[in-house]
Design an enzyme around this catalytic site. Structure first.
Site, PDB file in Angstrom:
ATOM      1  CG  ASP A   1      11.962  -5.444  -5.101  1.00 40.50           C
ATOM      2  OD1 ASP A   1      11.027  -6.225  -5.360  1.00 40.50           O
ATOM      3  OD2 ASP A   1      12.524  -5.393  -4.006  1.00 40.50           O
TER       4      ASP A   1
ATOM      5  CG  HIS B   1      12.752  -9.357  -4.310  1.00 39.56           C
ATOM      6  ND1 HIS B   1      12.543  -8.240  -3.538  1.00 39.56           N
ATOM      7  CD2 HIS B   1      12.612 -10.408  -3.452  1.00 39.56           C
ATOM      8  CE1 HIS B   1      12.296  -8.598  -2.286  1.00 39.56           C
ATOM      9  NE2 HIS B   1      12.336  -9.905  -2.209  1.00 39.56           N
TER      10      HIS B   1
ATOM     11  CB  SER C   1      13.489 -10.606   0.751  1.00 37.18           C
ATOM     12  OG  SER C   1      12.131 -10.673   0.416  1.00 37.18           O
TER      13      SER C   1
END
Ligand SMILES: *[C@@H]1O[C@H](CO)[C@@H](O)[C@H](O)[C@H]1NC(C)=O
Ligand SMILES: *[C@@H]1O[C@H](CO)[C@@H](O)[C@H](O)[C@H]1NC(C)=O
Ligand SMILES: *[C@@H]1O[C@H](CO)[C@@H](O)[C@H](O)[C@H]1NC(C)=O
Ligand SMILES: *[C@@H]1O[C@H](CO)[C@@H](O)[C@H](O)[C@H]1NC(C)=O
Ligand SMILES: *[C@@H]1O[C@H](CO)[C@@H](O)[C@H](O)[C@H]1NC(C)=O
Length: 726
Positions: A647, A679, A564
């Site tokens: 995602d 994600h 991320s």
């Protein structure tokens, strides 16, 4: 050799490797321990995935709170949730996930912990409702709340009963078309309430129900609670007298993609009146200047007050949470509690005395418990009464102690009793002492240090491998956290478990640079417009500190990985001087082309991070852009890219774009993609492949694959690798 070759290799070397990926993933996972009314026993759920049967099982256990001993209550996988009825120490109410009459519905059953099999059905619910909370009222009836999806007309949504449209088309007239891993539709989350009638003295010995449920949320357009995607049950609360329900919803008058603003709503339990916002823009008591996200409504023991948390800023998810106490019916300005405290509590509850508040807050890379008088003034500095590890849930005991469920880097679950005056008074259980998969883990696995960062001192964890000997050297594994407003805490992770990485033969360094939470709001806020600035400088200084001060860490064969924001940072590192210090890199779901932030779902996020829009403030987006030519031209460190199709936070095109660049520039690289993950990678079989590829990649380039015969190796990749290179 087949599919399990690399796994058995790892298992064979178990003397040298404390915890393999397979062991970490297949260790039992236990839920929060919830005490009964007198506090002599607690219930918790457990589940476990098996790589032998490729199936998960789940069960419920009861813990004796004097001895910590546990017994199995039921292994029936139909029992999805259990709550105490509150009438005595053994009566329970549970959700049975099979409904005999309505496919896709659930049932409420009543039973007791002495003889679970004596249970009976008390209500049939028409949809897959969950998140059960219940109280026994003065009259003897049971008032409960649950949550689930709602049709616009308020009827609970049951996928099994809905007619499937002929076309799969979706049509949108406003932003926020998808979120996390689902596309928005006309259905939304709602809190539903219901009542179980008490057994009548004559005749009926059972609680009964007509199955009626009231949707407390839908009467005001655009309300939604609990808030997706996590739909946490802490988003709503039922008052101890059963009269009221409080819930959180995002601001109905604002576009959801643009703002984080949310309010606490109060509704009568029977849904007889429309809910009203206690801290909305038009509410009489709304504290001046507070427009941000509200959270964690909690009723006082006498059902007269609601404590809750709220941030100030209207589009910032990592602003500091302040504590508030609202008195039901009052039109006076809602009172803030210890407003000057430079910590951001994540949850708030009342102590049994009704005078103090008990909160859990990130504090110096732990999640600690604090007690705060409900009348504390602006300057009050709450004191922690737990220390090591991280609190994940806590429940009140009668003597104002709390039953805490937590974890640490070295245990995925521990339960203890803590007291605001005395600290931790009784350790009850810890998974590393119960589960063979986690055997050998302990507090000595970790250490921490502080170093001088860009503008202040920065904390970092050190995680040692099994059999660590400080007279030897171990390659560095450099861990970069996401958020960016997050932290590597002393807590368990099943996705980025630093001990699993360390046990391959690394020393893991997990720093908390600028943007991290738990070290005061200034450090958190200082990342705005500064993504590749202070956090990058902190990481460089951390790496130099390790090189110059920690002789048992071999930085020349080091590797780095992040997800991320951590993935963005690893992409940034690849195109900057720090990238040349590593032998291999791993990016999981990281941003690459910063202009593309406009394709995310929560638009307030880039608007806050880069202080503007891509049309008015493009320079802010491009200031630290890993895809800028001057950075791409530096790319040369072998790089594994992971990005999954579901995602929606950072679309898969970010991973494809950097992989294409790495390949076209001739940098050793590989792409790992999961079509069915968001994600996060959570499916156990996918998680195992993830670990095999990530560790295999790092081990290949750090030299560990060769020096440690037990380590995970890319040679044992079991999924066919597609390679059309001539
Ligand atoms: C769950 O409900 C089904 C349908 O009513 C019933 O057959 C089953 O025995 C119940 N199981 C439990 C554990 O309550
Ligand atoms: C609400 O809408 C759904 C979906 O259109 C429909 O199936 C249901 O019957 C409606 N409920 C009521 C009470 O009209
Ligand atoms: C959302 O925010 C952007 C940027 O601040 C603004 O231009 C836009 O008008 C907002 N949209 C709505 C519907 O308020
Ligand atoms: C509170 O935290 C400090 C470290 O900041 C620790 O030394 C102390 O023991 C903790 N207090 C309690 C009661 O756990
Ligand atoms: C707060 O952060 C800024 C950077 O955003 C820094 O310059 C300043 O020194 C910090 N102040 C304190 C008290 O740490």
């Amino acid at each position: 050799m087949g599919a399990r070759r690399w796994l058995s290799l790892v298992a064979a070397a178990s003397a040298a490797l404390a915890m393999t990926p397979e062991q970490m993933i297949s260790a039992p996972r236990r839920g929060e321990a919830v005490p009964n009314p007198s506090g002599n026993a607690a219930l918790f759920s457990a589940s476990q995935y098996s790589f032998d049967t490729h199936k998960a099982k789940s069960w419920w256990e009861l813990m004796d709170l004097k001895t910590g001993k546990t017994t199995t209550l039921t292994e029936d996988s139909d029992v999805s949730e259990i709550v105490w009825l509150g009438t005595d120490d053994s009566s329970i109410l549970y959700i049975n996930s099979t409904n005999a009459e309505t496919p896709g519905g659930v049932e409420l059953w009543i039973s007791n912990t002495h003889k679970f099999a004596d249970g009976y059905k008390a209500a049939s619910l028409p949809a897959p409702l969950s998140g059960l909370k219940a109280v026994t009222t003065h009259s003897g009836d049971v008032h409960y709340v649950v949550n689930g999806k709602s049709w616009p007309n308020g009827t609970a949504y049951n996928e099994n009963l809905a007619t499937k449209p002929l076309s799969s088309a979706r049509i949108y007239d406003s932003v926020y078309v998808r979120h996390w891993d689902y596309w928005l539709s006309t259905t939304f989350n709602a809190v539903f309430s219901g009542t179980l009638k008490k057994p009548s003295v004559h005749g009926h010995h059972h609680y009964s129900s007509d199955g009626e449920i009231n949707n407390l949320v839908y009467k005001i357009k655009n309300l939604e609670s609990p808030y997706p995607p996590y739909a946490e049950t802490s988003d709503y609360d039922l008052s101890p007298n059963g009269k009221w329900v409080a819930f959180k919803s995002k601001a109905p008058e604002l576009p959801k993609a643009n703002y984080t603003a949310s309010y606490i709503y109060l509704s009568p339990h029977d849904g007889s009146e429309k809910p009203f916002a206690i801290n909305g823009p038009d509410s009489p008591g709304t504290p001046k200047g507070f427009k941000g996200d509200s959270a964690s409504p909690s009723f006082s023991p006498d059902s007269r007050h609601i404590a809750y948390l709220q941030m100030k800023k209207i589009k910032y998810e990592a602003d500091r949470n302040r504590m508030f106490v609202y008195t039901i019916g009052s039109k006076k300005t809602i009172r803030s509690v210890a407003e000057g405290w430079d910590r951001s509590p994540g949850s708030i509850k009342w102590a049994a005395d009704g005078k103090n508040l008990l909160v859990a807050a990130d504090d110096k890379a732990r999640t600690r418990m604090f007690a705060v008088p409900a009348h504390a003034d602006h300057h009050y500095k709450p004191q922690n009464f737990t220390d090591g590890g991280s609190v994940s849930a806590y429940y009140l005991l009668r003597d104002s102690s709390v039953l805490v469920t937590g974890s640490a880097i070295w245990t995925n679950w521990n339960v203890y009793i803590a007291n605001p005056m005395k600290g931790v008074i009784k350790e009850l259980a810890s998974a590393n002492e119960i589960d063979p998969e986690l055997k050998g883990l302990g507090p000595s696995n970790i250490d921490e240090f502080y170093f001088k960062g860009d503008f202040t001192d920065i904390q970092s964890w050190i995680i040692y491998p099994e059999g660590f000997d400080k007279s030897k050297t171990y390659p560095l594994c450099f861990y970069v956290h996401g958020g960016p407003q997050g932290a590597w805490g002393d807590s368990w992770s099943s996705r980025w478990n630093p001990k699993v990485f360390a046990d391959q033969g690394y020393v893991v360094i997990a720093p908390n640079p600028t943007a991290s939470v738990g070290f005061g709001q200034n450090l958190t806020d200082a990342i705005q417009n500064n993504w590749g600035g202070s956090p990058y400088i902190d990481l460089v200084k951390c790496w130099e500190y390790v090189r110059d001060n920690i002789p048992y860490i071999d930085t020349t064969n080091g590797v780095a990985a992040g997800a991320s924001f951590g993935g963005f940072m690893v992409n940034w590192i690849q195109g900057n001087p720090l990238g040349r210090k590593f032998k291999a890199l791993v990016t999981h779901d990281g941003a690459f082309i910063m202009d593309n932030m406009i394709a995310t779902e929560e638009l307030w996020f880039p608007q806050r991070e880069f202080d503007g829009t891509i049309w008015n403030d493009r320079d802010n987006y491009r200031r630290y852009d890993p895809s800028a030519p001057e950075h791409i031209l530096q790319f040369s460190t072998p790089h594994l890219i992971i990005h999954s199709d579901l995602d929606f936070r950072l679309p898969v095109t970010e991973g494809l774009a950097i992989f294409n660049v790495l390949q076209e520039r001739g940098v050793p690289s590989r792409l790992l993609n999961f079509p069915d993950e968001n994600h996060w990678v959570t499916n156990p079989e996918n998680s195992l492949v993830w670990h095999q590829q990530v560790l295999g990649w790092l081990n290949k380039y750090s030299g560990i694959a060769e020096s440690n015969s037990g380590a995970v190796s890319l040679d044992d990749t079991v999924i066919p690798v597609v390679d059309y290179n001539p």
